[in-house]
Design a protein around this motif. Structure first.
Motif, PDB file in Angstrom:
ATOM      1  N   SER A  57      12.560  10.802  -4.901  1.00 23.64           N
ATOM      2  CA  SER A  57      12.099  10.605  -6.084  1.00 23.64           C
ATOM      3  C   SER A  57      12.632   9.264  -6.886  1.00 23.64           C
ATOM      4  O   SER A  57      12.593   9.177  -7.890  1.00 23.64           O
ATOM      5  CB  SER A  57      12.389  11.764  -6.930  1.00 23.64           C
ATOM      6  OG  SER A  57      11.594  12.831  -6.646  1.00 23.64           O
ATOM      7  N   ALA A  58      12.955   8.244  -6.006  1.00 20.13           N
ATOM      8  CA  ALA A  58      13.203   6.937  -6.463  1.00 20.13           C
ATOM      9  C   ALA A  58      12.107   6.103  -6.491  1.00 20.13           C
ATOM     10  O   ALA A  58      11.864   5.316  -7.356  1.00 20.13           O
ATOM     11  CB  ALA A  58      14.130   6.308  -5.414  1.00 20.13           C
ATOM     12  N   ASP A  59      11.021   6.642  -5.748  1.00 22.99           N
ATOM     13  CA  ASP A  59       9.626   6.290  -6.020  1.00 22.99           C
ATOM     14  C   ASP A  59       9.504   4.707  -5.414  1.00 22.99           C
ATOM     15  O   ASP A  59      10.157   4.139  -5.393  1.00 22.99           O
ATOM     16  CB  ASP A  59       9.200   6.300  -7.639  1.00 22.99           C
ATOM     17  CG  ASP A  59       9.602   7.703  -8.189  1.00 22.99           C
ATOM     18  OD1 ASP A  59       9.565   8.555  -7.650  1.00 22.99           O
ATOM     19  OD2 ASP A  59       9.900   7.430  -9.390  1.00 22.99           O
ATOM     20  N   SER A  60       8.006   4.786  -5.312  1.00 20.79           N
ATOM     21  CA  SER A  60       7.637   3.241  -4.890  1.00 20.79           C
ATOM     22  C   SER A  60       6.059   3.210  -5.063  1.00 20.79           C
ATOM     23  O   SER A  60       5.533   3.876  -5.420  1.00 20.79           O
ATOM     24  CB  SER A  60       8.115   2.939  -3.500  1.00 20.79           C
ATOM     25  OG  SER A  60       7.034   3.756  -2.548  1.00 20.79           O
ATOM     26  N   VAL A  61       5.461   2.009  -4.944  1.00 17.17           N
ATOM     27  CA  VAL A  61       4.402   1.512  -5.302  1.00 17.17           C
ATOM     28  C   VAL A  61       3.948   0.697  -4.078  1.00 17.17           C
ATOM     29  O   VAL A  61       4.717  -0.377  -3.544  1.00 17.17           O
ATOM     30  CB  VAL A  61       4.277   0.738  -6.603  1.00 17.17           C
ATOM     31  CG1 VAL A  61       2.622   0.196  -6.649  1.00 17.17           C
ATOM     32  CG2 VAL A  61       4.460   1.522  -7.813  1.00 17.17           C
ATOM     33  N   ARG A  62       2.683   0.976  -3.503  1.00 20.30           N
ATOM     34  CA  ARG A  62       2.339   0.044  -2.133  1.00 20.30           C
ATOM     35  C   ARG A  62       1.226  -0.540  -2.712  1.00 20.30           C
ATOM     36  O   ARG A  62       0.111   0.021  -3.493  1.00 20.30           O
ATOM     37  CB  ARG A  62       1.924   1.001  -0.971  1.00 20.30           C
ATOM     38  CG  ARG A  62       2.977   1.703  -0.456  1.00 20.30           C
ATOM     39  CD  ARG A  62       4.227   0.997   0.027  1.00 20.30           C
ATOM     40  NE  ARG A  62       5.128   1.838   0.918  1.00 20.30           N
ATOM     41  CZ  ARG A  62       6.046   2.510   0.678  1.00 20.30           C
ATOM     42  NH1 ARG A  62       6.290   2.972  -0.819  1.00 20.30           N
ATOM     43  NH2 ARG A  62       6.830   3.085   1.467  1.00 20.30           N
ATOM     44  N   VAL A  63       0.986  -1.526  -2.326  1.00 19.75           N
ATOM     45  CA  VAL A  63      -0.488  -2.642  -2.573  1.00 19.75           C
ATOM     46  C   VAL A  63      -1.022  -2.723  -1.364  1.00 19.75           C
ATOM     47  O   VAL A  63      -0.436  -3.480  -0.313  1.00 19.75           O
ATOM     48  CB  VAL A  63      -0.282  -3.790  -3.347  1.00 19.75           C
ATOM     49  CG1 VAL A  63      -1.671  -4.304  -3.666  1.00 19.75           C
ATOM     50  CG2 VAL A  63       0.326  -3.552  -4.673  1.00 19.75           C
ATOM     51  N   LEU A  64      -2.081  -2.320  -0.799  1.00 22.01           N
ATOM     52  CA  LEU A  64      -2.949  -2.651   0.146  1.00 22.01           C
ATOM     53  C   LEU A  64      -4.178  -3.818  -0.122  1.00 22.01           C
ATOM     54  O   LEU A  64      -4.807  -3.526  -0.963  1.00 22.01           O
ATOM     55  CB  LEU A  64      -3.749  -1.449   0.879  1.00 22.01           C
ATOM     56  CG  LEU A  64      -2.842  -0.237   1.254  1.00 22.01           C
ATOM     57  CD1 LEU A  64      -3.630   1.120   1.663  1.00 22.01           C
ATOM     58  CD2 LEU A  64      -1.478  -0.570   1.918  1.00 22.01           C
ATOM     59  N   PRO A  65      -4.135  -4.674   0.935  1.00 21.94           N
ATOM     60  CA  PRO A  65      -4.849  -5.793   0.340  1.00 21.94           C
ATOM     61  C   PRO A  65      -6.510  -5.344   0.599  1.00 21.94           C
ATOM     62  O   PRO A  65      -6.920  -4.765   1.652  1.00 21.94           O
ATOM     63  CB  PRO A  65      -4.672  -7.037   1.196  1.00 21.94           C
ATOM     64  CG  PRO A  65      -3.993  -6.355   2.320  1.00 21.94           C
ATOM     65  CD  PRO A  65      -3.298  -4.960   1.863  1.00 21.94           C
ATOM     66  N   GLY A  66      -7.597  -5.911  -0.258  1.00 26.96           N
ATOM     67  CA  GLY A  66      -8.950  -5.765   0.205  1.00 26.96           C
ATOM     68  C   GLY A  66      -9.281  -7.012   1.054  1.00 26.96           C
ATOM     69  O   GLY A  66      -9.005  -8.190   0.596  1.00 26.96           O
ATOM     70  N   THR A  67      -9.927  -6.987   1.913  1.00 32.02           N
ATOM     71  CA  THR A  67     -10.489  -7.879   2.787  1.00 32.02           C
ATOM     72  C   THR A  67     -12.176  -7.821   3.108  1.00 32.02           C
ATOM     73  O   THR A  67     -12.614  -6.711   2.684  1.00 32.02           O
ATOM     74  CB  THR A  67      -9.603  -7.730   4.206  1.00 32.02           C
ATOM     75  OG1 THR A  67     -10.318  -6.973   4.800  1.00 32.02           O
ATOM     76  CG2 THR A  67      -8.078  -7.742   4.309  1.00 32.02           C
ATOM     77  N   SER A  68     -12.661  -8.805   3.838  1.00 30.99           N
ATOM     78  CA  SER A  68     -13.872  -8.699   4.306  1.00 30.99           C
ATOM     79  C   SER A  68     -14.406  -7.187   4.955  1.00 30.99           C
ATOM     80  O   SER A  68     -15.236  -6.757   5.148  1.00 30.99           O
ATOM     81  CB  SER A  68     -14.528  -9.911   4.712  1.00 30.99           C
ATOM     82  OG  SER A  68     -13.755 -10.138   6.068  1.00 30.99           O
ATOM     83  N   GLY A  69     -13.282  -6.738   5.627  1.00 34.64           N
ATOM     84  CA  GLY A  69     -13.066  -5.789   6.448  1.00 34.64           C
ATOM     85  C   GLY A  69     -12.989  -4.389   5.480  1.00 34.64           C
ATOM     86  O   GLY A  69     -12.792  -3.341   6.296  1.00 34.64           O
ATOM     87  N   GLY A  70     -12.772  -4.453   4.409  1.00 33.98           N
ATOM     88  CA  GLY A  70     -12.347  -3.590   3.483  1.00 33.98           C
ATOM     89  C   GLY A  70     -10.834  -3.398   3.381  1.00 33.98           C
ATOM     90  O   GLY A  70     -10.174  -4.336   3.683  1.00 33.98           O
ATOM     91  N   ILE A  71     -10.363  -2.260   2.969  1.00 31.70           N
ATOM     92  CA  ILE A  71      -8.686  -2.289   2.671  1.00 31.70           C
ATOM     93  C   ILE A  71      -8.021  -2.044   4.171  1.00 31.70           C
ATOM     94  O   ILE A  71      -8.668  -1.813   5.128  1.00 31.70           O
ATOM     95  CB  ILE A  71      -8.330  -0.911   2.053  1.00 31.70           C
ATOM     96  CG1 ILE A  71      -8.923  -0.795   0.642  1.00 31.70           C
ATOM     97  CG2 ILE A  71      -6.977  -0.344   2.018  1.00 31.70           C
ATOM     98  CD1 ILE A  71      -8.179  -1.848  -0.170  1.00 31.70           C
ATOM     99  N   ARG A  72      -7.058  -3.053   4.227  1.00 30.39           N
ATOM    100  CA  ARG A  72      -6.230  -3.043   5.438  1.00 30.39           C
ATOM    101  C   ARG A  72      -4.665  -2.731   4.953  1.00 30.39           C
ATOM    102  O   ARG A  72      -4.400  -3.095   3.958  1.00 30.39           O
ATOM    103  CB  ARG A  72      -6.547  -4.271   6.031  1.00 30.39           C
ATOM    104  CG  ARG A  72      -7.832  -4.531   6.539  1.00 30.39           C
ATOM    105  CD  ARG A  72      -8.346  -3.722   7.865  1.00 30.39           C
ATOM    106  NE  ARG A  72      -9.494  -4.106   8.377  1.00 30.39           N
ATOM    107  CZ  ARG A  72     -10.711  -3.291   8.294  1.00 30.39           C
ATOM    108  NH1 ARG A  72     -10.346  -2.257   7.604  1.00 30.39           N
ATOM    109  NH2 ARG A  72     -11.719  -3.523   8.747  1.00 30.39           N
ATOM    110  N   SER A  73      -3.991  -2.602   6.074  1.00 35.08           N
ATOM    111  CA  SER A  73      -2.656  -2.178   5.850  1.00 35.08           C
ATOM    112  C   SER A  73      -1.981  -3.603   6.224  1.00 35.08           C
ATOM    113  O   SER A  73      -0.927  -3.580   5.645  1.00 35.08           O
ATOM    114  CB  SER A  73      -2.014  -1.160   6.889  1.00 35.08           C
ATOM    115  OG  SER A  73      -2.594  -1.267   8.184  1.00 35.08           O
TER     116      SER A  73
END
Length: 165
Positions: A123-139
């Motif tokens: 429960s220290a928690d985190s936020v992830r941001v996955l980029p949007g690309t011409s192929g859609g969301i990618r990791s």
């Protein structure tokens, strides 16, 4: 845990991706935005209680592509913390995929996707941001922000439990 997405009409009317400025709260586990810039609304469905393998409560997010006739299963993708390119390890009770929130932070016409993992590191928690690309969301190229990164107190930080836009 299962999540269902119903399509009410064949055509998806998609609002523009939200700008990276505060305008309101995002509490829905399902969000719509154009992640690949093709002009159709894609769907991000957060499933924070989903099990991965034998680990419960790991969580994931499922991306459905949009088309002229609405969302389609072909090309759908699922991401969790064991996905290549997503930092961290999928652990029980991470709750990855909470509060999915699309925003076009770089104004390229392809929304990025911010996700919470409110149970990360006990429960220290985190936020992830996955980029949007011409192929859609990618990791690939994803970013992680936790209490250490942000310099916040990890005790009940509640990072990623909700996002103000």
């Amino acid at each position: 845990m299962a999540i269902a997405v119903a399509v009410v009409s064949a055509a998806v009317t998609m609002p523009a991706a939200r700008a990276a400025t505060p305008t309101g709260r995002s509490e829905s586990p399902t969000q719509q935005a154009d992640f690949n810039g093709d002009g159709y609304g894609d769907i991000a469905a957060g499933v924070p209680g989903e099990s991965v393998g034998t680990r419960s409560g790991v969580g994931q997010v499922i991306i459905l592509r949009g088309s002229a006739s609405g969302p389609i299963a072909a090309g759908s993708r699922a991401f969790h913390q064991d996905s290549a390119g997503v930092e961290g390890v999928a652990e029980p009770k991470d709750l990855f995929g909470g509060a999915p929130s699309p925003l076009d932070a770089d104004s390229d016409g392809r929304a990025e996707l911010a996700l919470g993992a409110p149970g990360e590191n006990t429960s220290a928690d985190s936020v992830r941001v996955l980029p949007g690309t011409s192929g859609g969301i990618r990791s690939t190229g994803s970013m992680t922000f936790g209490s250490g990164t942000l310099g916040t107190d990890p005790t009940n930080a509640q990072l990623g439990t909700d996002f103000d836009h």
